[in-house]
Enzyme design. Structure first.
Site, PDB file in Angstrom:
ATOM      1  CB  SER A  35      -0.882   0.050   1.254  1.00  0.00           C
ATOM      2  OG  SER A  35      -1.847  -0.956   1.225  1.00  0.00           O
ATOM      3  CD  GLU A  91      -8.159  -6.266  -3.042  1.00  0.00           C
ATOM      4  OE1 GLU A  91      -8.365  -5.663  -4.107  1.00  0.00           O
ATOM      5  OE2 GLU A  91      -7.035  -6.742  -2.731  1.00  0.00           O
ATOM      6  CG  MET A 221      -5.172  -6.256   6.878  1.00  0.00           C
ATOM      7  SD  MET A 221      -6.480  -5.132   6.385  1.00  0.00           S
ATOM      8  CE  MET A 221      -6.575  -4.019   7.810  1.00  0.00           C
ATOM      9  CG  ASN A 245      -0.904   2.129  11.412  1.00  0.00           C
ATOM     10  OD1 ASN A 245      -0.535   1.649  10.331  1.00  0.00           O
ATOM     11  ND2 ASN A 245      -1.641   1.463  12.268  1.00  0.00           N
ATOM     12  CG  HIS A 259      -6.134   2.996   3.313  1.00  0.00           C
ATOM     13  ND1 HIS A 259      -5.133   2.039   3.406  1.00  0.00           N
ATOM     14  CD2 HIS A 259      -6.308   3.209   1.975  1.00  0.00           C
ATOM     15  CE1 HIS A 259      -4.723   1.705   2.187  1.00  0.00           C
ATOM     16  NE2 HIS A 259      -5.418   2.410   1.307  1.00  0.00           N
TER      17      HIS A 259
HETATM   18  O1  GMP Z   1      -4.342   0.639   5.438  1.00  0.00           O
HETATM   19  C1  GMP Z   1      -4.693  -0.683   5.333  1.00  0.00           C
HETATM   20  C2  GMP Z   1      -3.700  -1.486   4.535  1.00  0.00           C
HETATM   21  O2  GMP Z   1      -2.385  -1.323   5.080  1.00  0.00           O
HETATM   22  C3  GMP Z   1      -4.015  -2.976   4.596  1.00  0.00           C
HETATM   23  O3  GMP Z   1      -3.846  -3.539   3.305  1.00  0.00           O
HETATM   24  C4  GMP Z   1      -3.015  -3.555   5.605  1.00  0.00           C
HETATM   25  O4  GMP Z   1      -2.318  -4.673   5.077  1.00  0.00           O
HETATM   26  C5  GMP Z   1      -2.014  -2.427   5.909  1.00  0.00           C
HETATM   27  N1  GMP Z   1      -1.978  -1.917   7.306  1.00  0.00           N
HETATM   28  C6  GMP Z   1      -1.393  -0.751   7.656  1.00  0.00           C
HETATM   29  N2  GMP Z   1      -1.511  -0.523   8.983  1.00  0.00           N
HETATM   30  C7  GMP Z   1      -2.189  -1.568   9.502  1.00  0.00           C
HETATM   31  C8  GMP Z   1      -2.614  -1.891  10.842  1.00  0.00           C
HETATM   32  O5  GMP Z   1      -2.421  -1.168  11.818  1.00  0.00           O
HETATM   33  N3  GMP Z   1      -3.279  -3.067  10.986  1.00  0.00           N
HETATM   34  C9  GMP Z   1      -3.542  -3.885   9.937  1.00  0.00           C
HETATM   35  N4  GMP Z   1      -4.198  -5.019  10.159  1.00  0.00           N
HETATM   36  N5  GMP Z   1      -3.162  -3.603   8.678  1.00  0.00           N
HETATM   37  C10 GMP Z   1      -2.478  -2.450   8.443  1.00  0.00           C
END
Ligand code: GMP
Length: 287
Positions: A35, A91, A221, A245, A259
């Site tokens: 991402s 998705e 994820m 984050n 996001h």
């Molecule tokens: O912002 C969401 C995307 O970034 C997803 O595709 C996640 O794989 C990833 N991601 C970024 N920060 C986090 C988080 O704090 N927790 C989780 N589960 N995914 C995150």
């Protein structure tokens, strides 16, 4: 209408053959951009771009921050294929479908996979903008029987029970440390354990505390399913998480995962992350 073979191997072979006949590059290195980290694909020379929507049997990217195309070209002289946009369980695709590109790459001749992702930091020493070399993973969906290798095993790809204790290649991790030291990146480089969840909701406070206690340093994820399929097929894997984050662990905290902050952190650190990966690729010894 396309005639889609039922057998997954035949499907992947058909896609690999189609791609090989539509590009001049025969890639030995595969890169998956996380991402907000698609900029890596812009570094390729003699680029040739193929939209996912034009590729037989390929899913489409649906997430903001994922362009949805394969970029072929050379990175520091090495023939590469780059996924500018990956597929996630949330998705709605099957877990076999989201990992299909790994098998296609293998059939095209890729030997080394490099994955990047955005992740939340659980380790209290991690700061936003840190880059974590993944040394191991915790596959939460796997605990519940959700694996891309579920179903009859196809020996043409790999064995029924693949080993995962060496999933993240030791030499490539060492190379990352060496390159980061040379580039003076060591102060934001970490090495740790990545935990995958299904998403798309971010973690609750209780979940973050649980994952932290279980030994996870970062949570996201993606990536793990790809690594399992790539290792099953005998490809070397290296993966990096950009800590976008910090996981919220405290009930008094006003912070909320979102996001937009994930994409923003990507923008801030992207260039250095790209430099790290491209310098590593330059040093790769390919057989
Ligand atoms: O912002 C969401 C995307 O970034 C997803 O595709 C996640 O794989 C990833 N991601 C970024 N920060 C986090 C988080 O704090 N927790 C989780 N589960 N995914 C995150």
């Amino acid at each position: 209408k396309r005639n889609v073979p039922h057998d997954i191997h035949d499907q992947c072979q058909a896609t690999a053959d189609w791609l090989l006949s539509n590009t001049q590059v025969q890639p030995t290195v595969g890169i998956v951009c996380g991402s907000g980290l698609g900029g890596l694909a812009e570094m390729l020379k003699d680029r040739q771009v193929i939209k996912y929507s034009d590729i037989p049997n390929f899913p489409q990217s649906t997430v903001h921050g994922h362009a949805g195309q394969l970029v072929f070209g050379t990175l520091k002289g090495k023939p590469c294929v780059c996924m500018q946009g990956r597929f996630h369980l949330y998705e709605g695709y099957s877990i076999q479908k989201i990992t299909l590109p790994m098998r296609v790459f293998k059939l095209m001749g890729v030997e080394t996979m490099i994955m990047t992702n955005a992740a939340g930091g659980l380790n209290q020493d991690y700061k936003v903008g840190d880059v974590m070399i993944i040394k191991d993973h915790i596959n939460m969906p796997g605990f519940a029987g959700v694996s891309p290798l579920t179903g009859p095993n196809d020996d043409r790809f790999g064995v029924r029970f693949p080993c995962m204790s060496d999933a993240y290649d030791r030499e490539l991790r060492q190379l990352a440390h060496d390159v980061a030291a040379e580039l003076s990146y060591s102060d934001f480089l970490q090495e740790g354990v990545y935990c995958v969840l299904g998403g798309p909701s971010f973690e609750t406070i209780a979940e973050c505390r649980l994952l932290h206690k279980l030994g996870a340093d970062a949570v996201g994820m993606s990536t793990v399913h790809e690594v399992i399929v790539a290792r099953h097929a005998g490809m070397r894997c290296f993966a990096l998480s950009l800590i976008t984050n910090r996981a919220v662990m405290d009930y008094d905290s006003q912070e909320k995962a979102n996001h937009e902050e994930v994409l923003e952190a990507g923008r801030q650190r992207a260039e250095q992350l790209e430099k790290l990966v491209s310098t590593m690729v330059a040093r790769l010894e390919l057989n």
